[in-house]
Design a protein around this motif. Structure first.
Motif, PDB file in Angstrom:
ATOM      1  N   GLN A  52      62.920-102.560  12.788  1.00  0.00           N
ATOM      2  CA  GLN A  52      62.455-101.211  13.119  1.00  0.00           C
ATOM      3  C   GLN A  52      63.398-100.169  12.497  1.00  0.00           C
ATOM      4  N   ALA A  53      64.701-100.427  12.563  1.00  0.00           N
ATOM      5  CA  ALA A  53      65.680 -99.506  11.984  1.00  0.00           C
ATOM      6  C   ALA A  53      65.539 -99.449  10.466  1.00  0.00           C
ATOM      7  N   VAL A  54      65.342-100.593   9.831  1.00  0.00           N
ATOM      8  CA  VAL A  54      65.161-100.630   8.378  1.00  0.00           C
ATOM      9  C   VAL A  54      63.897 -99.863   7.990  1.00  0.00           C
ATOM     10  N   LYS A  55      62.832-100.076   8.736  1.00  0.00           N
ATOM     11  CA  LYS A  55      61.572 -99.387   8.463  1.00  0.00           C
ATOM     12  C   LYS A  55      61.749 -97.867   8.570  1.00  0.00           C
ATOM     13  N   LYS A  56      62.466 -97.398   9.581  1.00  0.00           N
ATOM     14  CA  LYS A  56      62.711 -95.964   9.747  1.00  0.00           C
ATOM     15  C   LYS A  56      63.564 -95.421   8.600  1.00  0.00           C
ATOM     16  N   LEU A  57      64.574 -96.185   8.185  1.00  0.00           N
ATOM     17  CA  LEU A  57      65.440 -95.761   7.083  1.00  0.00           C
ATOM     18  C   LEU A  57      64.648 -95.647   5.790  1.00  0.00           C
ATOM     19  N   VAL A  58      63.823 -96.635   5.506  1.00  0.00           N
ATOM     20  CA  VAL A  58      63.003 -96.599   4.291  1.00  0.00           C
ATOM     21  C   VAL A  58      62.056 -95.405   4.331  1.00  0.00           C
ATOM     22  N   LYS A  59      61.454 -95.174   5.480  1.00  0.00           N
ATOM     23  CA  LYS A  59      60.536 -94.032   5.607  1.00  0.00           C
ATOM     24  C   LYS A  59      61.275 -92.718   5.378  1.00  0.00           C
ATOM     25  N   ARG A  60      62.467 -92.616   5.935  1.00  0.00           N
ATOM     26  CA  ARG A  60      63.237 -91.381   5.787  1.00  0.00           C
ATOM     27  C   ARG A  60      63.657 -91.174   4.332  1.00  0.00           C
ATOM     28  N   CYS A  61      64.078 -92.243   3.668  1.00  0.00           N
ATOM     29  CA  CYS A  61      64.574 -92.132   2.301  1.00  0.00           C
ATOM     30  C   CYS A  61      63.462 -92.092   1.256  1.00  0.00           C
ATOM     31  N   CYS A  62      62.377 -92.778   1.516  1.00  0.00           N
ATOM     32  CA  CYS A  62      61.322 -92.925   0.508  1.00  0.00           C
ATOM     33  C   CYS A  62      59.970 -92.445   0.990  1.00  0.00           C
ATOM     34  N   GLY A  63      59.910 -91.881   2.171  1.00  0.00           N
ATOM     35  CA  GLY A  63      58.633 -91.521   2.770  1.00  0.00           C
ATOM     36  C   GLY A  63      57.858 -90.461   2.031  1.00  0.00           C
TER      37      GLY A  63
END
Length: 106
Positions: A52-63
């Motif tokens: 879940q944390a990785v998914k949020k980080l990816v969304k924040r960085c690449c969203g």
């Protein structure tokens, strides 16, 4: 991964379908089973939290980046192959016809 404890829903089933749970792409009954499992199984809960944390980080960085349609189609095709148990080709799904990453080929 398994905690070694018996659960109504096996750890392997939970981990095999973790992204479906994270993406809210499973039926409500299955989601409820997974939530129950996370309440009973700390290793699976830890894995869930990490993903879940990785998914949020990816969304924040690449969203903000749009995913090219052809790349999305290739990835979804690869996922379908994996789910069906078929052999998956070794070719990198991000490569376009030019052999360069799809984003660079545009």
């Amino acid at each position: 991964m398994s905690c070694g404890e018996p659960h109504e829903t096996d750890c392997s089933e939970v981990l095999d379908h973790l992204y479906e749970f994270l993406d809210h792409e499973m039926p409500e009954g299955d989601s409820t089973k997974f939530e129950t499992h996370f309440g009973e199984c700390s290793p699976c809960l830890e894995k869930y939290g990490l993903e879940q944390a990785v998914k949020k980080l990816v969304k924040r960085c690449c969203g903000q980046d749009d995913v090219p349609t052809d790349l999305r189609s290739k990835v979804m095709g690869r996922i379908d192959l994996i789910r069906s148990g078929q052999a998956v080709p070794d070719q990198d799904v991000s490569l376009g016809d030019t052999g360069r990453p799809a984003a660079a080929a545009e």
